[in-house]
Scaffold this motif. Structure first.
Motif, mmCIF file in Angstrom:
data_model
loop_
_atom_site.group_PDB
_atom_site.id
_atom_site.type_symbol
_atom_site.label_atom_id
_atom_site.label_comp_id
_atom_site.label_asym_id
_atom_site.label_seq_id
_atom_site.Cartn_x
_atom_site.Cartn_y
_atom_site.Cartn_z
ATOM 1 N N GLY A 38 19.489 -74.654 -11.248
ATOM 2 C CA GLY A 38 18.679 -74.204 -10.406
ATOM 3 C C GLY A 38 20.063 -73.879 -9.006
ATOM 4 O O GLY A 38 20.294 -73.915 -8.898
ATOM 5 N N ALA A 42 15.230 -76.823 -7.163
ATOM 6 C CA ALA A 42 16.287 -78.197 -7.835
ATOM 7 C C ALA A 42 16.846 -78.825 -7.775
ATOM 8 O O ALA A 42 17.155 -80.128 -8.263
ATOM 9 N N GLN A 140 15.934 -73.156 -12.493
ATOM 10 C CA GLN A 140 15.029 -72.906 -11.647
ATOM 11 C C GLN A 140 15.528 -71.954 -10.283
ATOM 12 O O GLN A 140 16.003 -72.720 -9.799
ATOM 13 N N LEU A 214 11.996 -72.981 -14.828
ATOM 14 C CA LEU A 214 10.587 -73.188 -13.830
ATOM 15 C C LEU A 214 10.129 -72.064 -13.338
ATOM 16 O O LEU A 214 10.762 -71.414 -12.825
ATOM 17 N N TYR A 216 7.655 -71.817 -10.123
ATOM 18 C CA TYR A 216 7.868 -72.397 -8.275
ATOM 19 C C TYR A 216 6.720 -72.960 -7.846
ATOM 20 O O TYR A 216 5.477 -72.575 -7.760
ATOM 21 N N ASN A 259 6.195 -65.774 -9.509
ATOM 22 C CA ASN A 259 6.071 -66.373 -10.911
ATOM 23 C C ASN A 259 5.474 -65.799 -11.764
ATOM 24 O O ASN A 259 5.921 -66.400 -13.100
#
Length: 326
Positions: A38, A42, A140, A214, A216, A259
């Motif tokens: 990430g 991350a 991420q 993932l 945010y 997202n």
């Protein structure tokens, strides 16, 4: 986050946005091979996310910190996991998948912070660290591909001469498509394309791994008027001079859509989407119990809108639960 392509100061701000191989792995004595990938969300990067950790005492400029969630998991889970953390501040989706990255470390001239190790040698694309036998891969990334730090910078720049309560110059700038500036919709379309290709690559490299995509966290409050406005200490601990309508725009039209884009690609590729947004609502940059720091942290140090140690600890909780270890 990563240096952006437009105003010169953006480069500084950007620096400083399958199934588990053995379903019973969490219930047995088998060690889980986990690769954490990430960007700065991350890696940790900021002082409020802990001290920098290095491999073999050698800094590579990725600025991974002891309080970041991969390192929290390493400490919490001990011998239960074999963790490889290749997250790197400033990484784009392309630098996760295929492109070498030239990390910036802590070189922040705008804040009069100069990294003695800068410039750093390029690091390999993060996906190259995934063994075929990996059990879990967490990723991420996407904020730098979207240009989130650029968006925040332009919002506070344009907002400095606007009415904080009624004007929305930043929303206008990033939705008009004028001057060749990519719109939010165009940016999200490109993020979606690259993100989907990235997930496909991860699955091809480690076909038996549980992939965790993932999102945010909740950076901006539902009521932006709770944020301090201005370039004083209070304002810098929030979003400085971004207007309240523009903060609403960043929350609803940028972050929440971003997202949703990650979640949609996760569903398309049958990987696990880890919702980081919902569990962090109420702990945004402008909260008194913040898990995300503002442009500066509470001690006055640089933070550039990144999770602090408390935020990373909460994300570690979510990841433990996602793999059945919580």
């Amino acid at each position: 986050m990563r240096r952006a392509r437009v105003p010169a100061l953006v480069a500084v701000v950007c620096t400083a946005l399958g199934a588990l191989a053995a379903p019973a792995a969490a219930e047995s004595a088998d060690v889980i091979q986990w690769v954490a990938m990430g960007d700065s969300y991350a890696a940790g990067v900021i002082p409020a996310a802990g001290v920098e950790v290095t491999g073999g005492g050698q800094r590579d400029g990725c600025a991974r910190t002891a309080g970041s969630y991969p390192e929290v998991l390493r400490t919490r889970l001990g011998d239960a996991i074999d963790l490889t953390n290749v997250s790197c501040g400033g990484a784009t989706i392309a630098e996760v998948v295929s492109d070498p990255q030239s990390p910036n470390g802590y070189n922040l001239p705008f804040f009069e912070v100069y990294d003695p190790g800068y410039p750093f040698s390029p690091v390999d694309p993060q996906v190259s660290a995934i063994p075929e036998s990996a059990n879990v891969v967490s990723v991420q990334v996407g904020g730098n591909t979207l240009g989130f730090a650029e968006l925040i910078y332009v919002c506070l720049q344009l907002g400095s001469s606007a009415d904080k309560d009624t004007d929305h110059p930043c929303a206008d700038y990033f939705t008009s498509g004028g001057d060749g500036v990519p719109t939010i919709t165009e940016r999200l379309t490109e993020v979606s394309r690259q993100y989907g290709e990235m997930l496909g690559t991860i699955q091809a490299v480690a076909p038996n791994a549980k992939v965790l995509a993932l999102g945010y966290p909740a950076i901006i409050p539902e009521d932006p008027s709770t944020c301090a406005y201005g370039f004083d200490a209070a304002g810098l601990r929030n979003f400085a001079t971004a207007t309240y309508p523009d903060l609403d725009f960043l929350r609803t039209e940028v972050l929440e859509r971003f997202n949703a884009t990650i979640a949609q690609q996760a569903a398309t590729h049958n990987v696990t989407y880890v919702d980081v947004y919902t569990p962090t609502v109420g702990h945004d940059v402008c909260s008194s119990d913040k898990w995300i720091e503002g442009l500066a942290d509470r001690s006055g140090g640089w933070a550039l809108v990144h999770p602090n140690a408390a935020g990373h600890a909460r994300i570690a909780d979510l990841l433990e639960a996602a793999v059945g270890l919580g």
